[in-house]
Design an enzyme around this catalytic site. Sequence first.
Site, PDB file in Angstrom:
ATOM      1  N   LYS A 204      -1.265   6.249   6.015  1.00 26.37           N
ATOM      2  CA  LYS A 204      -0.641   6.581   4.732  1.00 26.37           C
ATOM      3  C   LYS A 204      -1.736   6.933   3.714  1.00 26.37           C
ATOM      4  CE  LYS A 204       2.334   4.501   1.244  1.00 26.37           C
ATOM      5  NZ  LYS A 204       3.142   3.348   0.864  1.00 26.37           N
ATOM      6  N   GLU A 210     -10.556   1.129   9.684  1.00 25.39           N
ATOM      7  CA  GLU A 210     -10.406   1.144  11.148  1.00 25.39           C
ATOM      8  C   GLU A 210      -9.983   2.534  11.627  1.00 25.39           C
ATOM      9  OE1 GLU A 210      -9.092  -1.028   9.073  1.00 25.39           O
ATOM     10  OE2 GLU A 210      -9.239  -3.079   9.848  1.00 25.39           O
ATOM     11  N   GLY A 263       4.150   0.966   4.283  1.00 24.81           N
ATOM     12  CA  GLY A 263       3.515   1.088   5.602  1.00 24.81           C
ATOM     13  C   GLY A 263       4.321   0.416   6.697  1.00 24.81           C
ATOM     14  N   ARG A 264       4.815  -0.801   6.420  1.00 21.33           N
ATOM     15  CA  ARG A 264       5.495  -1.540   7.495  1.00 21.33           C
ATOM     16  C   ARG A 264       6.915  -1.046   7.768  1.00 21.33           C
ATOM     17  NH1 ARG A 264       3.234  -4.444   3.576  1.00 21.33           N
ATOM     18  NH2 ARG A 264       4.521  -5.526   2.035  1.00 21.33           N
ATOM     19  N   GLU A 349       3.471  -9.993   6.124  1.00 21.55           N
ATOM     20  CA  GLU A 349       2.804  -9.165   5.108  1.00 21.55           C
ATOM     21  C   GLU A 349       3.744  -8.954   3.919  1.00 21.55           C
ATOM     22  OE1 GLU A 349      -0.444  -6.079   5.970  1.00 21.55           O
ATOM     23  OE2 GLU A 349       1.253  -4.794   5.533  1.00 21.55           O
ATOM     24  N   HIS A 380       7.129 -20.222  29.995  1.00 15.69           N
ATOM     25  CA  HIS A 380       6.073 -20.873  30.782  1.00 15.69           C
ATOM     26  C   HIS A 380       4.789 -21.012  29.981  1.00 15.69           C
ATOM     27  CE1 HIS A 380       8.513 -20.798  34.427  1.00 15.69           C
ATOM     28  NE2 HIS A 380       9.014 -19.699  33.901  1.00 15.69           N
ATOM     29  N   LYS A 494     -11.183  -6.942   3.000  1.00 15.74           N
ATOM     30  CA  LYS A 494     -11.644  -5.555   3.195  1.00 15.74           C
ATOM     31  C   LYS A 494     -12.876  -5.295   2.333  1.00 15.74           C
ATOM     32  CE  LYS A 494      -7.226  -3.078   3.640  1.00 15.74           C
ATOM     33  NZ  LYS A 494      -6.385  -2.080   2.993  1.00 15.74           N
TER      34      LYS A 494
HETATM   35  O1  F6P Z   1      -2.794  -4.164   6.329  1.00 14.79           O
HETATM   36  C1  F6P Z   1      -2.793  -3.502   5.102  1.00 14.79           C
HETATM   37  C2  F6P Z   1      -2.193  -2.133   5.213  1.00 14.79           C
HETATM   38  O2  F6P Z   1      -2.259  -1.534   3.969  1.00 14.79           O
HETATM   39  C3  F6P Z   1      -0.760  -2.146   5.744  1.00 14.79           C
HETATM   40  O3  F6P Z   1       0.186  -2.452   4.801  1.00 14.79           O
HETATM   41  C4  F6P Z   1      -0.657  -0.785   6.310  1.00 14.79           C
HETATM   42  O4  F6P Z   1       0.436  -0.678   7.157  1.00 14.79           O
HETATM   43  C5  F6P Z   1      -1.986  -0.660   7.000  1.00 14.79           C
HETATM   44  O5  F6P Z   1      -2.899  -1.306   6.129  1.00 14.79           O
HETATM   45  C6  F6P Z   1      -2.450   0.729   7.299  1.00 14.79           C
HETATM   46  O6  F6P Z   1      -2.585   1.504   6.151  1.00 14.79           O
HETATM   47  P1  F6P Z   1      -2.715   3.086   6.246  1.00 14.79           P
HETATM   48  O7  F6P Z   1      -1.473   3.609   6.837  1.00 14.79           O
HETATM   49  O8  F6P Z   1      -2.914   3.533   4.822  1.00 14.79           O
HETATM   50  O9  F6P Z   1      -3.902   3.402   7.095  1.00 14.79           O
END
Ligand code: F6P
Length: 530
Positions: A204, A210, A263-264, A349, A380, A494
């Site tokens: 987003k 990452e 995002g979620r 979250e 199990h 972060k």
């Molecule tokens: O974990 C924090 C967060 O902002 C989430 O809410 C989101 O889904 C994720 O990082 C990834 O964010 P992006 O889609 O901006 O890379």
Amino acid sequence: MSNLNLTDKLETLVEHRDRLALVTTKSLFEDDSDRFGQFSRRLGNVLFDFSKNKVDRLAFEALVQTAVDLDVEEKRDRMFAGEVINVTEGRAVLHTALRRPAEGSVLAGGADVMPQVRQVLESLKSFSESVRSGDYTVTGGPVTDVVNIGIGGSDLGPRMVTHALRPYHDGPRLHFVSNVDGADLSDTVKQLSPETTLFIVASKSFTTLETMTNAHSARSWLESKVGDSAHQHFVALSTNLEATREFGIPDERTFGFWDWVGGRCSVWSAIGLSVMMAIGSSRFEEFLSGAYEADEHFRTAPLGENIPAIMALLGVWHRNVCACRTYAILPYDNRMQDFPGWLQQLDMESNGKSVATDGKPVVLDTAPVVFGEPGTNGQHAFYQLIHQGTEIVPCDFLVAARGHEATLDYHHRLLASNCFAQSEALMTGRSLEDADGDPHRVFEGDRPSNTFLYEKLDPGTLGMLMALYEHKIFVQGALWNINSFDQWGVELGKELAYSIEGMIDAGDPSQANNGSTRGLLEAFQALRSD
Ligand code: F6P
């Protein structure tokens, strides 16, 4: 708008809990021959059974009244109306607009969002169909493998849905890379032919450490294999067009969405492109329709009939009235192995908050610790604690009446029998007498659970289940008076990671903020220099 909060309602609910402490859940069935009918609801082919919670009609009425008194309906209507309910980020919350059928409008900030929603959906459909049919080609011809690079909501939703809907998968092979650990990308690309691989960079913000690290490394890997044509192998899903252009992905291969998609809850947007590539656009539309049916149910059903509201009220009953700290999600479906992880982000979250919308500390506990595993594997591993541990763990079971493996139906009957047996064992327990006087074999019973039973896990059913959970989380946030749509709690770590990485790069741990981090950095440096 009432000035009441959940604390004001707690005393009444606790009175019901104490009254029910004198009976067993099992006896509630003996006292009410229609208990299953009274304490279950249906939506489409989904049955929601909540009769194994220790709640009777009076307690249930008090719970529903709580939602009425705390303005859940008004808050819900404000969400659907596109009001800025994500107050800390100044955003509307309109993922429901993404699953609306073609007709109708949805306003955000006075403007109808539906034309853009439909336009992006159409471009996603035509792009994914061109990849699936082989019309879209990369260096080595048609695409055989698609890698979704994303994390959090840009990974968990598409990953979970793609895996859960594996029986419908008739597109290119799908892979998911999320972790900044180089092992994730490296293990994935080892299986791929670079000439026929397409990378989807799903973010987003298009700034997430990452994802951007993995995207850059994936591009270097491709450049080393296919040279200048590497750029044809990239697609972006983002709200940040400036950053996607800067990365070198042209606008015609960038699919946008909007700040009102959290995002979620973004798998319904362009972030769902990997799902669409796997199952095709018409099945993706069935997935959206299932969610829409749940949206309409949530938007219109009275609270006592409203499945997400009931799920949320029972969650609050367990968390705040009965002080349960955890919550297990137990799909009896091996392909739903990623469902607990998806729900962890959605629940923890969204509602893992200790500040209310007015900026004051919350006075009641908020989200529980969510964990889970598909049955029967979990049986199990950790069910021992759920049955006999000192912690009461409310559980959600999910099971289909039919599996996809017609020739292995016996397996499915065993799977379903185990699911029904577990919730029964949790509720009824086993007395000392029935355990022949052996205390080690006694099961307390009265351990609460819900069960979702549906015909088959098809795209529409999965969409419906996911939307029901999304709305449950919304209602809980409304009852706790917290903003379920921000996630400031992920920021500090972060920021620190960036500054620590600077110290590692400079080989200078002396600037670390505390003795422990300094000691760890010194040891890290020493171990790497040996
Ligand atoms: O974990 C924090 C967060 O902002 C989430 O809410 C989101 O889904 C994720 O990082 C990834 O964010 P992006 O889609 O901006 O890379």
